[in-house]
Design an enzyme around this catalytic site. Structure first.
Site, PDB file in Angstrom:
ATOM      1  N   SER A  16       0.818  -1.219   0.000  1.00 54.81           N
ATOM      2  CA  SER A  16       0.000   0.000   0.000  1.00 54.81           C
ATOM      3  C   SER A  16       0.850   1.268   0.000  1.00 54.81           C
ATOM      4  O   SER A  16       0.319   2.374   0.009  1.00 54.81           O
ATOM      5  CB  SER A  16      -0.903   0.012   1.235  1.00 54.81           C
ATOM      6  OG  SER A  16      -0.101  -0.041   2.412  1.00 54.81           O
ATOM      7  N   VAL A  19       6.429   2.871  -2.982  1.00 49.79           N
ATOM      8  CA  VAL A  19       7.191   1.931  -3.820  1.00 49.79           C
ATOM      9  C   VAL A  19       6.320   0.717  -4.146  1.00 49.79           C
ATOM     10  O   VAL A  19       6.311   0.225  -5.281  1.00 49.79           O
ATOM     11  CB  VAL A  19       8.504   1.504  -3.125  1.00 49.79           C
ATOM     12  CG1 VAL A  19       9.252   0.493  -3.965  1.00 49.79           C
ATOM     13  CG2 VAL A  19       9.390   2.711  -2.851  1.00 49.79           C
ATOM     14  N   SER A  45      -4.137  -0.169   9.184  1.00 48.94           N
ATOM     15  CA  SER A  45      -5.313   0.438   8.543  1.00 48.94           C
ATOM     16  C   SER A  45      -5.775  -0.485   7.426  1.00 48.94           C
ATOM     17  O   SER A  45      -4.965  -1.237   6.854  1.00 48.94           O
ATOM     18  CB  SER A  45      -4.947   1.809   7.969  1.00 48.94           C
ATOM     19  OG  SER A  45      -3.882   1.653   7.076  1.00 48.94           O
ATOM     20  N   CYS A 132      18.038   4.882  -3.400  1.00 44.21           N
ATOM     21  CA  CYS A 132      17.605   5.468  -4.673  1.00 44.21           C
ATOM     22  C   CYS A 132      18.503   6.608  -5.162  1.00 44.21           C
ATOM     23  O   CYS A 132      18.513   6.941  -6.340  1.00 44.21           O
ATOM     24  CB  CYS A 132      16.173   5.975  -4.544  1.00 44.21           C
ATOM     25  SG  CYS A 132      15.876   6.972  -3.084  1.00 44.21           S
ATOM     26  N   LYS A 219      25.180   6.319   3.279  1.00 36.30           N
ATOM     27  CA  LYS A 219      24.681   5.203   2.452  1.00 36.30           C
ATOM     28  C   LYS A 219      25.256   5.295   1.038  1.00 36.30           C
ATOM     29  O   LYS A 219      25.685   4.302   0.455  1.00 36.30           O
ATOM     30  CB  LYS A 219      23.153   5.264   2.349  1.00 36.30           C
ATOM     31  CG  LYS A 219      22.428   4.761   3.575  1.00 36.30           C
ATOM     32  CD  LYS A 219      20.925   4.883   3.351  1.00 36.30           C
ATOM     33  CE  LYS A 219      20.179   4.796   4.664  1.00 36.30           C
ATOM     34  NZ  LYS A 219      18.762   5.128   4.553  1.00 36.30           N
ATOM     35  N   HIS A 248      15.146  12.038  -8.634  1.00 37.00           N
ATOM     36  CA  HIS A 248      16.334  12.566  -7.950  1.00 37.00           C
ATOM     37  C   HIS A 248      17.340  13.065  -9.006  1.00 37.00           C
ATOM     38  O   HIS A 248      17.547  12.415 -10.038  1.00 37.00           O
ATOM     39  CB  HIS A 248      17.022  11.473  -7.142  1.00 37.00           C
ATOM     40  CG  HIS A 248      16.295  11.076  -5.882  1.00 37.00           C
ATOM     41  ND1 HIS A 248      15.174  11.703  -5.420  1.00 37.00           N
ATOM     42  CD2 HIS A 248      16.586  10.089  -4.978  1.00 37.00           C
ATOM     43  CE1 HIS A 248      14.789  11.132  -4.282  1.00 37.00           C
ATOM     44  NE2 HIS A 248      15.618  10.151  -4.006  1.00 37.00           N
TER      45      HIS A 248
HETATM   46  N1  LIG Z   1      10.585   6.091  -1.780  1.00 36.11           N
HETATM   47  C1  LIG Z   1      11.687   5.817  -2.427  1.00 36.11           C
HETATM   48  O1  LIG Z   1      12.097   6.530  -3.370  1.00 36.11           O
HETATM   49  C2  LIG Z   1      12.509   4.617  -2.043  1.00 36.11           C
HETATM   50  C3  LIG Z   1      13.634   4.313  -2.814  1.00 36.11           C
HETATM   51  C4  LIG Z   1      14.425   3.204  -2.474  1.00 36.11           C
HETATM   52  C5  LIG Z   1      14.062   2.429  -1.402  1.00 36.11           C
HETATM   53  N2  LIG Z   1      12.967   2.756  -0.664  1.00 36.11           N
HETATM   54  C6  LIG Z   1      12.635   1.881   0.455  1.00 36.11           C
HETATM   55  O2  LIG Z   1      11.406   1.218   0.152  1.00 36.11           O
HETATM   56  C7  LIG Z   1      10.673   1.008   1.356  1.00 36.11           C
HETATM   57  C8  LIG Z   1       9.280   1.598   1.209  1.00 36.11           C
HETATM   58  O3  LIG Z   1       9.375   2.985   1.000  1.00 36.11           O
HETATM   59  P1  LIG Z   1       8.106   3.867   0.576  1.00 36.11           P
HETATM   60  O4  LIG Z   1       8.679   5.149   0.122  1.00 36.11           O
HETATM   61  O5  LIG Z   1       7.216   3.098  -0.310  1.00 36.11           O
HETATM   62  O6  LIG Z   1       7.383   4.062   2.009  1.00 36.11           O
HETATM   63  P2  LIG Z   1       5.839   4.340   2.315  1.00 36.11           P
HETATM   64  O7  LIG Z   1       5.196   5.044   1.193  1.00 36.11           O
HETATM   65  O8  LIG Z   1       5.843   4.995   3.645  1.00 36.11           O
HETATM   66  O9  LIG Z   1       5.183   2.877   2.430  1.00 36.11           O
HETATM   67  C9  LIG Z   1       5.532   1.980   3.460  1.00 36.11           C
HETATM   68  C10 LIG Z   1       4.758   0.683   3.297  1.00 36.11           C
HETATM   69  O10 LIG Z   1       5.202  -0.235   4.307  1.00 36.11           O
HETATM   70  C11 LIG Z   1       4.050  -0.716   5.030  1.00 36.11           C
HETATM   71  N3  LIG Z   1       4.404  -1.036   6.412  1.00 36.11           N
HETATM   72  C12 LIG Z   1       4.735  -0.203   7.416  1.00 36.11           C
HETATM   73  N4  LIG Z   1       4.932  -0.897   8.560  1.00 36.11           N
HETATM   74  C13 LIG Z   1       4.707  -2.207   8.256  1.00 36.11           C
HETATM   75  C14 LIG Z   1       4.732  -3.411   9.009  1.00 36.11           C
HETATM   76  N5  LIG Z   1       5.047  -3.425  10.309  1.00 36.11           N
HETATM   77  N6  LIG Z   1       4.436  -4.575   8.376  1.00 36.11           N
HETATM   78  C15 LIG Z   1       4.131  -4.597   7.049  1.00 36.11           C
HETATM   79  N7  LIG Z   1       4.078  -3.477   6.286  1.00 36.11           N
HETATM   80  C16 LIG Z   1       4.363  -2.301   6.884  1.00 36.11           C
HETATM   81  C17 LIG Z   1       3.064   0.434   4.948  1.00 36.11           C
HETATM   82  O11 LIG Z   1       1.767  -0.040   5.271  1.00 36.11           O
HETATM   83  P3  LIG Z   1       0.670   0.942   5.950  1.00 36.11           P
HETATM   84  O12 LIG Z   1       0.089   1.700   4.795  1.00 36.11           O
HETATM   85  O13 LIG Z   1      -0.267  -0.002   6.605  1.00 36.11           O
HETATM   86  O14 LIG Z   1       1.419   1.801   6.926  1.00 36.11           O
HETATM   87  C18 LIG Z   1       3.244   0.831   3.480  1.00 36.11           C
HETATM   88  O15 LIG Z   1       2.571  -0.089   2.662  1.00 36.11           O
HETATM   89  C19 LIG Z   1      11.520   1.609   2.480  1.00 36.11           C
HETATM   90  O16 LIG Z   1      12.286   0.599   3.052  1.00 36.11           O
HETATM   91  C20 LIG Z   1      12.398   2.606   1.766  1.00 36.11           C
HETATM   92  O17 LIG Z   1      13.618   2.834   2.438  1.00 36.11           O
HETATM   93  C21 LIG Z   1      12.169   3.817  -0.963  1.00 36.11           C
END
Ligand SMILES: NC(=O)c1ccc[n+]([C@@H]2O[C@H](COP(=O)([O-])OP(=O)(O)OC[C@H]3O[C@@H](n4cnc5c(N)ncnc54)[C@H](OP(=O)(O)O)[C@@H]3O)[C@@H](O)[C@H]2O)c1
Length: 339
Positions: A16, A19, A45, A132, A219, A248
């Site tokens: 959800s 990413v 949620s 990223c 990092k 980026h």
């Molecule tokens: N954004 C980027 O550009 C990017 C790039 C490279 C790597 N990443 C990595 O990718 C990952 C996700 O990033 P994002 O930007 O997509 O974050 P995000 O939009 O905040 O989404 C986080 C997701 O993780 C879920 N989550 C949170 N706590 C959890 C738990 N205890 N068990 C299972 N699911 C859980 C959330 O569910 P809910 O909706 O229920 O909270 C949501 O689906 C991170 O590790 C980040 O470091 C992100």
């Protein structure tokens, strides 16, 4: 993609999120051979995700539920990856982790397929995708490093808010809305960031260590060295958050051990896998034009730096949610499917 008609049961932990949403879209768009599909979120949620025309409710992951998958994509956070990925990998389930939890762990390949895809082997089921921010530099300069050996790399980054997740993207939008309502920029941050982000830039991505380097800067240095398999390169960066939604950008200064010329570099950039190089100085990539749902890295404005011999400058743009995260993970899965 063709995989001898084999289908893979897929779990997405964080389906959800930002990413996660991109990842589902890419699995569909690239026709990854998905058998059963299991989406998970925090369970805090109620969330439904759409996949191949069907709506699926997300639930909190359990080890048993994840074991039903052949490949698990971890796109949630470090704690969740840490809790499940090693145990799943030991049980023979492929785990592709986008968090930073295992990126530097010995024995865990940190992979950008077009740079070091050769590190993928059936014996190593837990695979990490990199941060990223460094992806653009790792892809764009891969052949330069191979041919001329990069000895020093300086980066100034211009990082989109989506790099910090869904809530952070919401913060920029909220601050812009508040400005339209009141006519004044926010002077205090409204949530996720340490400073207001609308009409602002700030040199902080992550927390700071005792030396004053931010988490993101550390990092970039450590992960790039691992991906290129070269600990000798000196890397220094300043990571900056900018009010861009997606994509980026990097300003890179790189020095090479072996003498090279702009013409030789151009030739290399034109044949670098995963890179589109803009040759004319007036043609350059921007996050708005080249950083939104794009599969490759873009670079331009190559020129000699005036600070040292054998030093060059390059401007690089890539989509942090695609090549920086979801697409890279799907490309890893595509390679795995062929192993
Ligand atoms: N954004 C980027 O550009 C990017 C790039 C490279 C790597 N990443 C990595 O990718 C990952 C996700 O990033 P994002 O930007 O997509 O974050 P995000 O939009 O905040 O989404 C986080 C997701 O993780 C879920 N989550 C949170 N706590 C959890 C738990 N205890 N068990 C299972 N699911 C859980 C959330 O569910 P809910 O909706 O229920 O909270 C949501 O689906 C991170 O590790 C980040 O470091 C992100």
């Amino acid at each position: 993609m063709k995989t001898n008609n084999k289908k893979f049961n897929i779990a997405v932990v964080g389906a959800s999120g930002m990413v996660g949403g991109e990842l589902l879209g890419l699995l569909e768009k690239r026709r990854f051979p998905v058998g059963e599909f299991y989406p998970f979120n925090s369970g805090r949620s109620a969330a439904k995700v759409s996949f191949r025309g069907k709506k699926y409710p997300c639930t909190a992951p359990t080890l048993d539920a994840l074991k039903k998958a052949d490949i698990v994509f971890f796109v949630s956070n470090e704690e969740v990856s840490d809790k499940f990925a090693p145990r799943l990998a030991a049980a023979g389930v492929w785990c592709i982790d986008d968090s930073s939890q295992f990126r530097l762990a010995p024995g865990v390949p940190l992979v950008i397929p077009e740079v070091n895809g050769r590190e993928l082997t059936p014996a190593k089921k837990l695979i990490a995708g990199p941060n990223c921010t460094l992806t653009g530099a790792a892809v764009a300069l891969a052949l330069v490093h191979e041919k001329f050996r990069v000895t020093e790399l300086r980066l100034a980054t211009y990082q989109a808010v989506s790099g910090a997740g869904k809530a952070a993207m919401g913060q920029l939008v909220d601050e812009l809305r508040a400005y339209l309502k009141t006519g004044a920029p926010a002077l205090r941050p409204l949530g996720k960031f340490p400073r207001p982000i609308a009409f602002n830039v700030f040199p902080q991505v992550g927390g700071f260590d005792a030396a004053g380097d931010s988490g993101e800067e550390n990092k970039v240095e450590a992960e790039l060295k691992k991906i290129w398999g070269d600990k000798r390169i000196k890397i220094s960066s300043t990571a900056v958050r900018v009010p861009v939604l997606r994509g980026h950008s990097l300003c890179a200064w790189f020095k090479t051990a072996r003498p090279c010329t702009p013409a030789a570099l151009k030739k290399l950039f034109l044949r670098t896998p995963g890179l589109k190089f803009f040759e004319r100085p007036g043609d350059y990539p921007t996050p708005l034009e080249n950083g939104d749902r794009t599969d490759i890295v873009y670079a331009g404005r190559l020129r000699r730096a005036k600070t040292a011999k054998n030093e060059y400058q390059l401007w690089i743009v890539s989509d942090n949610l695609y090549k920086g995260a979801a697409l890279n993970s799907v490309q890893i899965a595509e390679r795995i499917a062929k192993l």
